[in-house]
Motif scaffolding. Structure first.
Motif, PDB file in Angstrom:
ATOM      1  N   ILE A 174      17.316 -22.980  27.173  1.00 34.92           N
ATOM      2  CA  ILE A 174      16.710 -21.661  27.017  1.00 34.92           C
ATOM      3  C   ILE A 174      17.332 -20.775  28.085  1.00 34.92           C
ATOM      4  N   SER A 175      18.248 -19.885  27.671  1.00 35.61           N
ATOM      5  CA  SER A 175      19.048 -19.164  28.653  1.00 35.61           C
ATOM      6  C   SER A 175      19.404 -17.761  28.185  1.00 35.61           C
ATOM      7  N   ALA A 176      19.623 -16.880  29.157  1.00 34.07           N
ATOM      8  CA  ALA A 176      20.093 -15.524  28.865  1.00 34.07           C
ATOM      9  C   ALA A 176      21.600 -15.501  28.636  1.00 34.07           C
ATOM     10  N   ALA A 207      23.325 -30.985  24.917  1.00 31.39           N
ATOM     11  CA  ALA A 207      22.104 -30.284  24.500  1.00 31.39           C
ATOM     12  C   ALA A 207      21.894 -30.442  22.995  1.00 31.39           C
ATOM     13  N   ASP A 208      20.635 -30.428  22.581  1.00 31.58           N
ATOM     14  CA  ASP A 208      20.295 -30.584  21.166  1.00 31.58           C
ATOM     15  C   ASP A 208      20.039 -29.248  20.479  1.00 31.58           C
ATOM     16  N   ASP A 209      19.705 -28.225  21.269  1.00 35.03           N
ATOM     17  CA  ASP A 209      19.412 -26.922  20.689  1.00 35.03           C
ATOM     18  C   ASP A 209      19.628 -25.874  21.768  1.00 35.03           C
ATOM     19  N   PHE A 210      19.792 -24.625  21.343  1.00 39.35           N
ATOM     20  CA  PHE A 210      20.038 -23.531  22.286  1.00 39.35           C
ATOM     21  C   PHE A 210      19.230 -22.319  21.840  1.00 39.35           C
ATOM     22  N   ILE A 211      18.371 -21.819  22.730  1.00 36.43           N
ATOM     23  CA  ILE A 211      17.566 -20.631  22.445  1.00 36.43           C
ATOM     24  C   ILE A 211      17.954 -19.556  23.454  1.00 36.43           C
ATOM     25  N   THR A 212      18.272 -18.366  22.951  1.00 32.04           N
ATOM     26  CA  THR A 212      18.713 -17.277  23.825  1.00 32.04           C
ATOM     27  C   THR A 212      17.527 -16.419  24.254  1.00 32.04           C
ATOM     28  N   LYS A 213      17.485 -16.078  25.539  1.00 28.64           N
ATOM     29  CA  LYS A 213      16.488 -15.135  26.055  1.00 28.64           C
ATOM     30  C   LYS A 213      16.947 -13.712  25.755  1.00 28.64           C
ATOM     31  N   PRO A 214      16.002 -12.802  25.483  1.00 22.64           N
ATOM     32  CA  PRO A 214      14.560 -13.043  25.331  1.00 22.64           C
ATOM     33  C   PRO A 214      14.268 -13.770  24.028  1.00 22.64           C
ATOM     34  N   PHE A 215      13.229 -14.586  24.039  1.00 19.78           N
ATOM     35  CA  PHE A 215      12.945 -15.427  22.882  1.00 19.78           C
ATOM     36  C   PHE A 215      11.589 -15.103  22.271  1.00 19.78           C
ATOM     37  N   ASP A 216      11.433 -15.515  21.046  1.00 16.76           N
ATOM     38  CA  ASP A 216      10.142 -15.419  20.369  1.00 16.76           C
ATOM     39  C   ASP A 216       9.387 -16.712  20.626  1.00 16.76           C
ATOM     40  N   ILE A 217       8.183 -16.616  21.148  1.00 17.63           N
ATOM     41  CA  ILE A 217       7.456 -17.797  21.587  1.00 17.63           C
ATOM     42  C   ILE A 217       7.097 -18.725  20.429  1.00 17.63           C
ATOM     43  N   GLU A 218       6.871 -18.165  19.248  1.00 17.84           N
ATOM     44  CA  GLU A 218       6.575 -18.990  18.083  1.00 17.84           C
ATOM     45  C   GLU A 218       7.812 -19.793  17.670  1.00 17.84           C
ATOM     46  N   GLU A 219       8.977 -19.189  17.821  1.00 18.12           N
ATOM     47  CA  GLU A 219      10.213 -19.905  17.506  1.00 18.12           C
ATOM     48  C   GLU A 219      10.423 -21.055  18.485  1.00 18.12           C
ATOM     49  N   MET A 240      10.962 -34.622  26.482  1.00 18.84           N
ATOM     50  CA  MET A 240      11.839 -33.487  26.226  1.00 18.84           C
ATOM     51  C   MET A 240      12.126 -32.760  27.527  1.00 18.84           C
ATOM     52  N   LEU A 241      13.286 -32.084  27.565  1.00 26.81           N
ATOM     53  CA  LEU A 241      13.640 -31.211  28.688  1.00 26.81           C
ATOM     54  C   LEU A 241      13.961 -29.828  28.148  1.00 26.81           C
ATOM     55  N   LEU A 242      13.243 -28.806  28.646  1.00 24.72           N
ATOM     56  CA  LEU A 242      13.597 -27.408  28.396  1.00 24.72           C
ATOM     57  C   LEU A 242      14.379 -26.952  29.625  1.00 24.72           C
ATOM     58  N   LEU A 243      15.610 -26.493  29.429  1.00 25.33           N
ATOM     59  CA  LEU A 243      16.523 -26.288  30.554  1.00 25.33           C
ATOM     60  C   LEU A 243      17.133 -24.892  30.560  1.00 25.33           C
ATOM     61  N   ASP A 244      16.881 -24.166  31.648  1.00 24.53           N
ATOM     62  CA  ASP A 244      17.570 -22.903  31.882  1.00 24.53           C
ATOM     63  C   ASP A 244      18.919 -23.219  32.522  1.00 24.53           C
ATOM     64  N   THR A 304      29.396 -20.336  25.591  1.00 26.16           N
ATOM     65  CA  THR A 304      28.376 -21.003  26.403  1.00 26.16           C
ATOM     66  C   THR A 304      27.531 -21.930  25.542  1.00 26.16           C
ATOM     67  N   LYS A 305      27.162 -21.448  24.362  1.00 24.86           N
ATOM     68  CA  LYS A 305      26.368 -22.267  23.449  1.00 24.86           C
ATOM     69  C   LYS A 305      27.143 -23.504  23.003  1.00 24.86           C
ATOM     70  N   VAL A 306      28.398 -23.296  22.623  1.00 27.20           N
ATOM     71  CA  VAL A 306      29.226 -24.414  22.165  1.00 27.20           C
ATOM     72  C   VAL A 306      29.391 -25.451  23.273  1.00 27.20           C
ATOM     73  N   SER A 307      29.647 -24.972  24.488  1.00 22.52           N
ATOM     74  CA  SER A 307      29.845 -25.873  25.618  1.00 22.52           C
ATOM     75  C   SER A 307      28.584 -26.690  25.899  1.00 22.52           C
ATOM     76  N   ALA A 308      27.412 -26.033  25.839  1.00 22.55           N
ATOM     77  CA  ALA A 308      26.152 -26.731  26.104  1.00 22.55           C
ATOM     78  C   ALA A 308      25.856 -27.769  25.026  1.00 22.55           C
ATOM     79  N   LEU A 309      26.072 -27.404  23.774  1.00 18.01           N
ATOM     80  CA  LEU A 309      25.793 -28.328  22.674  1.00 18.01           C
ATOM     81  C   LEU A 309      26.754 -29.516  22.695  1.00 18.01           C
TER      82      LEU A 309
END
Length: 230
Positions: A81-83, A98-110, A51-55, A89-94
């Motif tokens: 994982i980006s601010a 990209a397979d998923d998009f998480i916005t900062k600040p994030f919940d670590i459990e999520e 897996m790659l987590l990518l800012d 931006t989300k649409v362009s990345a997906l």
């Protein structure tokens, strides 16, 4: 024993990187931090990643540029994982791979839950439905009887040699690095000592050559690894 899960964390903020790596470790996976897009690309070229987590806002090569470079080349989930959380931006990345998009600040459990979810999804997709009998040229591998014949001659292979050959025959066009072979056959992390793979590969090739009266089934792709000879 399952193969180890290696996750590359491309994040230039040291505190966020440390937080993500700690979460990955707690889940039983192996993290590797990278603090620029260029460094992340170097790591991606060195081994196979789970897996790659990518800012997106990385120094040097941006996250968008890195995503474009690797799109279609790596069989792994990519979670952004980006601010930069604007809808476009989300649409362009997906759409860019990209397979998923998480916005900062994030919940670590999520974050932890989404990592597990993407790994499960890719594990299901990656499970090939292989025939019981694999064939390549005069090479026949029977998965039911664990037997191998080269031009009609049955070979006496060790368990490791059989697993290496079965892996190569499962994807005959793919080049397998020594890291790929070691982690898939020995089910342990590869730390760069390739002597074990070299010895087993040499023995396997020797047995194949004798059984097939000199025919060569495995070729070395210099600087990369091994594959079945086209």
């Amino acid at each position: 024993m399952n193969n180890p899960i290696h996750i590359l964390v491309a994040e230039d903020d040291s505190e966020i990187s440390r937080l993500l790596c700690n979460v990955i470790k707690k889940s039983g996976y192996i993290p590797q931090p990278a603090f620029s897009g260029t460094e992340a690309l170097l790591y991606l070229n060195q081994r196979q990643w789970s897996m790659l987590l990518l800012d997106l806002m990385l120094p040097g090569m941006t996250g968008e540029e890195l995503l474009q470079r690797i799109s279609g080349q790596n069989d792994m989930p990519v979670i952004i994982i980006s601010a930069k959380g604007e809808p476009q931006t989300k649409v362009s990345a997906l759409r860019g791979g990209a397979d998923d998009f998480i916005t900062k600040p994030f919940d670590i459990e999520e974050v932890s839950a989404r990592i597990d979810s993407q790994l499960r999804l890719y594990a299901r997709i990656a499970q090939p439905v292989l025939p019981n009998v694999l064939q390549h040229k005069g090479l026949v591998l029977d998965r039911d009887t664990m037997s191998v014949k080269a031009d009609g001659v049955e070979l006496a292979l060790t368990a490791r040699e059989y697993e290496i050959l079965a892996l190569l025959m499962s994807s005959p066009k793919k080049v397998f690095t020594k890291s790929n072979l070691y982690e898939n056959v020995w089910h342990e992390p590869f730390y760069g000592d390739d002597n074990t793979v070299n010895v087993h590969m040499s023995n396997l090739r020797s047995k194949l050559a004798k059984g097939a009266l000199g025919s060569e089934f495995i070729e070395t792709v210099w600087g990369m690894g091994y594959r079945l000879k086209p």
